[in-house]
Design a protein around this motif. Structure first.
Motif, PDB file in Angstrom:
ATOM      1  N   GLY A 113      37.208  43.451  53.250  1.00 18.89           N
ATOM      2  CA  GLY A 113      37.168  43.375  51.782  1.00 18.89           C
ATOM      3  C   GLY A 113      38.556  43.842  50.743  1.00 18.89           C
ATOM      4  O   GLY A 113      38.563  43.334  49.502  1.00 18.89           O
ATOM      5  N   VAL A 114      39.678  43.839  50.971  1.00 20.58           N
ATOM      6  CA  VAL A 114      40.826  43.115  50.629  1.00 20.58           C
ATOM      7  C   VAL A 114      41.528  42.565  50.786  1.00 20.58           C
ATOM      8  O   VAL A 114      41.842  42.308  51.792  1.00 20.58           O
ATOM      9  N   ARG A 115      41.817  42.012  49.322  1.00 16.67           N
ATOM     10  CA  ARG A 115      42.635  40.745  49.526  1.00 16.67           C
ATOM     11  C   ARG A 115      44.417  40.838  50.070  1.00 16.67           C
ATOM     12  O   ARG A 115      44.571  42.160  50.339  1.00 16.67           O
ATOM     13  N   VAL A 116      44.379  39.649  50.827  1.00 20.64           N
ATOM     14  CA  VAL A 116      45.866  39.454  51.447  1.00 20.64           C
ATOM     15  C   VAL A 116      46.587  38.988  50.032  1.00 20.64           C
ATOM     16  O   VAL A 116      46.893  37.963  49.377  1.00 20.64           O
ATOM     17  N   LEU A 117      47.556  39.506  50.001  1.00 22.01           N
ATOM     18  CA  LEU A 117      48.956  39.011  49.408  1.00 22.01           C
ATOM     19  C   LEU A 117      49.920  37.687  49.277  1.00 22.01           C
ATOM     20  O   LEU A 117      50.407  36.575  49.202  1.00 22.01           O
ATOM     21  N   ALA A 118      50.206  38.521  51.050  1.00 23.38           N
ATOM     22  CA  ALA A 118      51.589  37.674  51.312  1.00 23.38           C
ATOM     23  C   ALA A 118      50.903  37.885  52.998  1.00 23.38           C
ATOM     24  O   ALA A 118      50.975  39.041  53.928  1.00 23.38           O
ATOM     25  N   VAL A 119      51.467  37.244  53.873  1.00 19.21           N
ATOM     26  CA  VAL A 119      51.861  37.082  55.524  1.00 19.21           C
ATOM     27  C   VAL A 119      53.641  37.318  55.602  1.00 19.21           C
ATOM     28  O   VAL A 119      54.214  36.291  54.811  1.00 19.21           O
ATOM     29  N   ARG A 120      53.574  38.208  56.277  1.00 24.62           N
ATOM     30  CA  ARG A 120      55.380  38.431  56.287  1.00 24.62           C
ATOM     31  C   ARG A 120      55.383  38.084  58.085  1.00 24.62           C
ATOM     32  O   ARG A 120      56.347  37.425  57.634  1.00 24.62           O
ATOM     33  N   GLU A 121      54.703  37.527  58.553  1.00 26.59           N
ATOM     34  CA  GLU A 121      55.143  36.916  59.816  1.00 26.59           C
ATOM     35  C   GLU A 121      53.411  36.792  60.884  1.00 26.59           C
ATOM     36  O   GLU A 121      52.518  37.375  60.714  1.00 26.59           O
ATOM     37  N   THR A 122      53.289  36.321  61.390  1.00 25.55           N
ATOM     38  CA  THR A 122      52.523  35.741  62.568  1.00 25.55           C
ATOM     39  C   THR A 122      53.528  35.245  63.608  1.00 25.55           C
ATOM     40  O   THR A 122      54.485  34.562  63.768  1.00 25.55           O
ATOM     41  N   TRP A 123      52.692  35.476  65.353  1.00 29.63           N
ATOM     42  CA  TRP A 123      53.132  34.859  66.045  1.00 29.63           C
ATOM     43  C   TRP A 123      51.446  35.396  67.145  1.00 29.63           C
ATOM     44  O   TRP A 123      50.595  35.963  67.238  1.00 29.63           O
ATOM     45  N   SER A 134      46.539  46.451  47.942  1.00 29.33           N
ATOM     46  CA  SER A 134      45.725  47.921  47.870  1.00 29.33           C
ATOM     47  C   SER A 134      47.246  48.107  48.369  1.00 29.33           C
ATOM     48  O   SER A 134      48.038  49.705  47.590  1.00 29.33           O
ATOM     49  N   GLY A 135      48.117  47.744  48.545  1.00 27.44           N
ATOM     50  CA  GLY A 135      49.521  47.576  48.399  1.00 27.44           C
ATOM     51  C   GLY A 135      50.247  48.368  50.164  1.00 27.44           C
ATOM     52  O   GLY A 135      51.252  48.421  50.569  1.00 27.44           O
ATOM     53  N   ARG A 136      49.267  47.925  50.930  1.00 24.13           N
ATOM     54  CA  ARG A 136      49.683  48.446  52.526  1.00 24.13           C
ATOM     55  C   ARG A 136      49.868  47.455  53.380  1.00 24.13           C
ATOM     56  O   ARG A 136      49.396  45.851  52.676  1.00 24.13           O
ATOM     57  N   ASN A 137      50.250  47.771  53.704  1.00 22.44           N
ATOM     58  CA  ASN A 137      50.539  46.633  55.346  1.00 22.44           C
ATOM     59  C   ASN A 137      49.915  46.306  56.445  1.00 22.44           C
ATOM     60  O   ASN A 137      49.331  47.947  56.831  1.00 22.44           O
ATOM     61  N   ALA A 138      49.620  45.405  57.394  1.00 26.56           N
ATOM     62  CA  ALA A 138      48.443  45.083  58.051  1.00 26.56           C
ATOM     63  C   ALA A 138      48.909  44.493  59.241  1.00 26.56           C
ATOM     64  O   ALA A 138      49.656  43.775  58.816  1.00 26.56           O
ATOM     65  N   VAL A 139      48.383  44.726  60.570  1.00 24.81           N
ATOM     66  CA  VAL A 139      48.078  44.026  61.480  1.00 24.81           C
ATOM     67  C   VAL A 139      46.644  43.645  61.776  1.00 24.81           C
ATOM     68  O   VAL A 139      46.600  45.143  61.466  1.00 24.81           O
ATOM     69  N   VAL A 140      46.785  42.343  62.023  1.00 22.20           N
ATOM     70  CA  VAL A 140      45.028  41.533  61.741  1.00 22.20           C
ATOM     71  C   VAL A 140      45.799  41.191  63.777  1.00 22.20           C
ATOM     72  O   VAL A 140      46.848  40.192  63.339  1.00 22.20           O
ATOM     73  N   PHE A 141      44.890  40.777  63.948  1.00 23.45           N
ATOM     74  CA  PHE A 141      45.032  40.379  65.368  1.00 23.45           C
ATOM     75  C   PHE A 141      43.798  39.099  65.511  1.00 23.45           C
ATOM     76  O   PHE A 141      42.775  40.188  65.462  1.00 23.45           O
ATOM     77  N   ARG A 165      36.094  42.684  59.954  1.00 25.70           N
ATOM     78  CA  ARG A 165      35.795  41.765  58.349  1.00 25.70           C
ATOM     79  C   ARG A 165      37.141  40.574  58.402  1.00 25.70           C
ATOM     80  O   ARG A 165      37.531  41.651  57.674  1.00 25.70           O
ATOM     81  N   VAL A 166      37.272  39.786  58.869  1.00 21.95           N
ATOM     82  CA  VAL A 166      38.112  38.820  58.085  1.00 21.95           C
ATOM     83  C   VAL A 166      37.408  37.630  58.007  1.00 21.95           C
ATOM     84  O   VAL A 166      37.067  36.787  58.651  1.00 21.95           O
ATOM     85  N   ARG A 167      38.128  36.990  56.266  1.00 19.92           N
ATOM     86  CA  ARG A 167      37.942  36.375  55.737  1.00 19.92           C
ATOM     87  C   ARG A 167      38.835  35.435  56.373  1.00 19.92           C
ATOM     88  O   ARG A 167      39.869  36.064  54.962  1.00 19.92           O
ATOM     89  N   LEU A 215      50.696  42.088  54.102  1.00 21.41           N
ATOM     90  CA  LEU A 215      50.629  42.484  52.770  1.00 21.41           C
ATOM     91  C   LEU A 215      49.119  42.962  51.771  1.00 21.41           C
ATOM     92  O   LEU A 215      49.780  41.405  51.374  1.00 21.41           O
ATOM     93  N   MET A 216      48.667  44.089  51.711  1.00 25.80           N
ATOM     94  CA  MET A 216      47.620  43.813  51.565  1.00 25.80           C
ATOM     95  C   MET A 216      47.498  43.931  49.497  1.00 25.80           C
ATOM     96  O   MET A 216      48.375  44.553  49.048  1.00 25.80           O
TER      97      MET A 216
END
Length: 81
Positions: free
Chosen positions: A29-39, A62-69, A15-17, A59-60
């Motif tokens: 439900g976890v806020r995105v702090l920063a976009v590291r990269e997009t392609w 929660s402190g985790r890194n995530a990759v979404v597409f 689920r992405v807003r 960068l979420m």
């Protein structure tokens, strides 16, 4: 019956807003702090089932890194955690 285990980094529906331009603001439900990269990945364009995905490394809060597409043009979101 054996339970199917999810592999590491196997895509799962998310689920992405996102902004009107498609930039993720929140994932499951976890806020995105920063976009590291997009392609953009475009593959199999010559065949019957072309593949077009916009990937985001995030960068979420929660402190985790995530990759979404986002699968285009259907606009279905998936996460690889």
């Amino acid at each position: 019956m054996r339970e199917r285990r999810q592999s590491l980094y196997e895509p799962r529906p998310a689920r992405v807003r996102a902004t009107a331009r498609g930039c993720p603001l929140e994932v499951d439900g976890v806020r995105v702090l920063a976009v590291r990269e997009t392609w953009l990945l475009e593959d199999r364009w010559w065949g019957e089932q072309p593949l077009c995905r916009r990937y985001w490394e995030l960068l979420m809060a929660s402190g985790r890194n995530a990759v979404v597409f986002c699968e285009l043009p259907a606009r279905r979101w998936f996460a690889q955690l």
